[in-house]
Motif scaffolding. Structure first.
Motif, PDB file in Angstrom:
ATOM      1  N   GLY A 291      -8.488   4.701  11.080  1.00  0.00           N
ATOM      2  CA  GLY A 291      -8.823   3.320  10.777  1.00  0.00           C
ATOM      3  C   GLY A 291      -7.593   2.452  10.630  1.00  0.00           C
ATOM      4  N   VAL A 292      -6.581   3.002   9.972  1.00  0.00           N
ATOM      5  CA  VAL A 292      -5.331   2.252   9.794  1.00  0.00           C
ATOM      6  C   VAL A 292      -4.660   2.003  11.131  1.00  0.00           C
ATOM      7  CG1 VAL A 292      -2.972   2.442   8.914  1.00  0.00           C
ATOM      8  CG2 VAL A 292      -4.898   2.948   7.419  1.00  0.00           C
ATOM      9  N   ILE A 293      -4.618   3.042  12.001  1.00  0.00           N
ATOM     10  CA  ILE A 293      -3.992   2.866  13.307  1.00  0.00           C
ATOM     11  C   ILE A 293      -4.732   1.816  14.119  1.00  0.00           C
ATOM     12  CG2 ILE A 293      -3.528   3.997  15.515  1.00  0.00           C
ATOM     13  CD1 ILE A 293      -1.542   4.710  13.390  1.00  0.00           C
ATOM     14  N   GLY A 294      -6.077   1.798  13.990  1.00  0.00           N
ATOM     15  CA  GLY A 294      -6.840   0.769  14.689  1.00  0.00           C
ATOM     16  C   GLY A 294      -6.493  -0.621  14.201  1.00  0.00           C
ATOM     17  N   LEU A 295      -6.377  -0.761  12.875  1.00  0.00           N
ATOM     18  CA  LEU A 295      -5.993  -2.046  12.292  1.00  0.00           C
ATOM     19  C   LEU A 295      -4.602  -2.446  12.745  1.00  0.00           C
ATOM     20  CD1 LEU A 295      -6.376  -4.354  10.204  1.00  0.00           C
ATOM     21  CD2 LEU A 295      -5.416  -2.818   8.489  1.00  0.00           C
ATOM     22  N   LEU A 296      -3.673  -1.485  12.706  1.00  0.00           N
ATOM     23  CA  LEU A 296      -2.300  -1.786  13.104  1.00  0.00           C
ATOM     24  C   LEU A 296      -2.221  -2.125  14.580  1.00  0.00           C
ATOM     25  CD1 LEU A 296      -0.329   0.972  11.179  1.00  0.00           C
ATOM     26  CD2 LEU A 296      -0.627  -1.420  10.565  1.00  0.00           C
ATOM     27  N   SER A 297      -3.003  -1.419  15.407  1.00  0.00           N
ATOM     28  CA  SER A 297      -2.964  -1.693  16.835  1.00  0.00           C
ATOM     29  C   SER A 297      -3.404  -3.117  17.134  1.00  0.00           C
ATOM     30  CB  SER A 297      -3.868  -0.705  17.586  1.00  0.00           C
ATOM     31  OG  SER A 297      -3.402   0.610  17.420  1.00  0.00           O
TER      32      SER A 297
ATOM     33  N   GLY B   8       1.072   7.703   4.098  1.00  0.00           N
ATOM     34  CA  GLY B   8       1.713   6.714   4.955  1.00  0.00           C
ATOM     35  C   GLY B   8       1.166   6.763   6.363  1.00  0.00           C
ATOM     36  N   VAL B   9       1.588   5.843   7.184  1.00  0.00           N
ATOM     37  CA  VAL B   9       1.165   5.776   8.576  1.00  0.00           C
ATOM     38  C   VAL B   9       1.850   6.894   9.356  1.00  0.00           C
ATOM     39  CG1 VAL B   9       1.224   4.376  10.680  1.00  0.00           C
ATOM     40  CG2 VAL B   9       0.776   3.287   8.470  1.00  0.00           C
ATOM     41  N   PRO B  10       1.083   7.727  10.073  1.00  0.00           N
ATOM     42  CA  PRO B  10       1.693   8.847  10.805  1.00  0.00           C
ATOM     43  C   PRO B  10       2.698   8.354  11.852  1.00  0.00           C
ATOM     44  CG  PRO B  10      -0.684   9.135  10.640  1.00  0.00           C
ATOM     45  CD  PRO B  10      -0.396   7.746  10.173  1.00  0.00           C
TER      46      PRO B  10
ATOM     47  N   GLU C 252      10.968  -5.509  13.349  1.00  0.00           N
ATOM     48  CA  GLU C 252      10.595  -6.183  12.110  1.00  0.00           C
ATOM     49  C   GLU C 252       9.167  -6.724  12.116  1.00  0.00           C
ATOM     50  OE1 GLU C 252      11.479  -6.180   9.259  1.00  0.00           O
ATOM     51  OE2 GLU C 252      13.576  -5.630   9.212  1.00  0.00           O
ATOM     52  N   ALA C 253       8.657  -7.136  13.253  1.00  0.00           N
ATOM     53  CA  ALA C 253       7.275  -7.621  13.283  1.00  0.00           C
ATOM     54  C   ALA C 253       6.306  -6.516  12.878  1.00  0.00           C
ATOM     55  CB  ALA C 253       6.935  -8.156  14.671  1.00  0.00           C
ATOM     56  N   LEU C 254       6.561  -5.293  13.349  1.00  0.00           N
ATOM     57  CA  LEU C 254       5.704  -4.163  12.981  1.00  0.00           C
ATOM     58  C   LEU C 254       5.920  -3.777  11.520  1.00  0.00           C
ATOM     59  CD1 LEU C 254       3.637  -2.058  13.790  1.00  0.00           C
ATOM     60  CD2 LEU C 254       5.512  -0.627  14.661  1.00  0.00           C
ATOM     61  N   ASN C 255       7.172  -3.771  11.060  1.00  0.00           N
ATOM     62  CA  ASN C 255       7.434  -3.505   9.646  1.00  0.00           C
ATOM     63  C   ASN C 255       6.613  -4.434   8.760  1.00  0.00           C
ATOM     64  OD1 ASN C 255       9.414  -1.625  10.347  1.00  0.00           O
ATOM     65  ND2 ASN C 255      11.099  -3.069  10.102  1.00  0.00           N
TER      66      ASN C 255
ATOM     67  N   TYR D 204       3.704  -3.351   6.075  1.00  0.00           N
ATOM     68  CA  TYR D 204       3.975  -3.523   4.650  1.00  0.00           C
ATOM     69  C   TYR D 204       3.038  -4.522   3.974  1.00  0.00           C
ATOM     70  CZ  TYR D 204       8.376  -1.141   5.777  1.00  0.00           C
ATOM     71  OH  TYR D 204       9.327  -0.249   6.207  1.00  0.00           O
ATOM     72  N   THR D 205       2.390  -5.365   4.734  1.00  0.00           N
ATOM     73  CA  THR D 205       1.470  -6.336   4.136  1.00  0.00           C
ATOM     74  C   THR D 205       0.003  -5.968   4.330  1.00  0.00           C
ATOM     75  OG1 THR D 205       1.588  -7.710   6.138  1.00  0.00           O
ATOM     76  CG2 THR D 205       3.077  -8.269   4.336  1.00  0.00           C
ATOM     77  N   ASN D 206      -0.298  -4.890   5.088  1.00  0.00           N
ATOM     78  CA  ASN D 206      -1.688  -4.553   5.364  1.00  0.00           C
ATOM     79  C   ASN D 206      -2.105  -3.135   4.997  1.00  0.00           C
ATOM     80  OD1 ASN D 206      -3.077  -6.913   7.034  1.00  0.00           O
ATOM     81  ND2 ASN D 206      -0.951  -6.764   7.742  1.00  0.00           N
ATOM     82  N   VAL D 207      -1.186  -2.214   4.916  1.00  0.00           N
ATOM     83  CA  VAL D 207      -1.552  -0.812   4.657  1.00  0.00           C
ATOM     84  C   VAL D 207      -1.364  -0.507   3.173  1.00  0.00           C
ATOM     85  CG1 VAL D 207      -1.089   1.588   5.251  1.00  0.00           C
ATOM     86  CG2 VAL D 207      -0.826  -0.186   6.988  1.00  0.00           C
ATOM     87  N   PRO D 208      -2.432  -0.082   2.485  1.00  0.00           N
ATOM     88  CA  PRO D 208      -2.360   0.112   1.026  1.00  0.00           C
ATOM     89  C   PRO D 208      -1.234   1.028   0.560  1.00  0.00           C
ATOM     90  CG  PRO D 208      -4.641   0.144   1.748  1.00  0.00           C
ATOM     91  CD  PRO D 208      -3.812   0.108   2.998  1.00  0.00           C
ATOM     92  N   ASP D 209      -0.886   2.051   1.344  1.00  0.00           N
ATOM     93  CA  ASP D 209       0.190   2.944   0.923  1.00  0.00           C
ATOM     94  C   ASP D 209       1.515   2.211   0.733  1.00  0.00           C
ATOM     95  OD1 ASP D 209      -1.443   5.214   0.957  1.00  0.00           O
ATOM     96  OD2 ASP D 209      -1.048   5.589   3.081  1.00  0.00           O
TER      97      ASP D 209
END
Length: 267
Positions: free
Chosen positions: A8-14, A69-71, A172-175, A179-184
């Motif tokens: 789910g996190v990877i989908g959100l990040l993608s 964390g994000v794999p 930095e855009a991915l960082n 850092y602002t969307n993943v609870p970990d």
């Protein structure tokens, strides 16, 4: 983080990364696309080893030890500078902080500098390069801590001698999105003030971005890759400067610093 949650996190990040990339490609990817192939054969710059290196003698590919964390898959290729030939059997050590900016093995960790992680070994490991020069690790996307941009440390040994000590940096855009969307990674008491644009190590040791990794998405993780061009001559690790360091330059335009190509100064 469970497998379902990770997906789910990877989908959100993608989705977020796609939105960012539709505006402008990350700096590392842009450079990789526009640089000649033989650029990889130029020596990778040395940078300070930092205060948190240790050798727990753990030859292992999976270094996460269950840290949330994000794999992330980290793939480093060791080649000889100039000749561009892979160095089979080169030893590669990596170490980095977790999603909350905490290193294993040392006291004084965390935002309050009160966590003692002595004796712990997460997010540290060693691999030997294969016939093509590749050493791979399974880990998590690194977090951040005050005073530094996002990074992973590495050290390369050839014939038991240190030939390269350095750090790799992330888009930095991915960082910012992680850092602002993943609870970990969220809910920190401090704001992240130091990024690639004003990090002393990134700007002084690596002004040409030769140690910035390239990032791609897979179904359930990110993959970071970097070629490390080394000389076979021993190169002692660069120690941290002593004394009080000047503060990082203040970022006035954060968006300009986070997203390359906006053609405006972040300072």
């Amino acid at each position: 983080m469970t497998i379902a949650t990770r997906r789910g996190v990877i989908g959100l990040l993608s989705a977020g990364a796609a939105l960012l990339s539709s505006r402008v490609a990350p700096a590392a990817e842009t450079q990789a696309a526009s640089s000649p192939a033989d650029d990889a054969c130029i020596l990778t710059p040395q940078s300070e080893s930092g205060p948190y290196y240790l050798d727990p003698r753990l030859v292992r590919a999976d270094i996460a030890e269950g840290r949330p964390g994000v794999p992330l898959g980290l793939r480093l290729r060791v080649i000889e500078a100039g000749a561009c030939t892979p160095i089979s059997g080169a030893r590669v050590d990596v170490w980095h902080c977790d999603a909350r900016g905490i290193y294993s093995g040392y006291p004084g960790q965390g935002d309050n500098h009160k966590l003692d992680q002595s004796g712990k070994t997460y997010l540290r490991g060693t691999q030997l390069a294969d016939a093509a020069g590749w050493a791979g690790f399974t880990t998590i996307y690194p977090g951040w801590y005050a005073g530094r941009a996002t990074h992973i440390h590495f050290r390369v040994f050839v014939d038991d001698a240190t030939v390269l000590t350095g750090q790799t940096f992330f888009p930095e855009a991915l960082n910012e999105f992680i850092y602002t969307n993943v609870p970990d990674y969220t809910g920190r008491p401090q704001q992240r003030l130091v990024i690639n644009a004003n990090d002393r190590v990134a700007t002084e040791a690596d002004p040409d971005h030769r140690a910035y990794c390239a990032i791609k998405e897979e179904r359930d993780r990110y993959i970071a890759t970097l070629t490390l061009a080394v000389s076979r001559k021993p190169a002692p690790p660069v120690e941290m400067p002593t004394g009080k360091l000047p503060p990082a330059p203040w970022i006035k335009d954060r968006l300009a610093a986070l997203v390359p190509g906006l053609k405006r100064s972040p300072f």
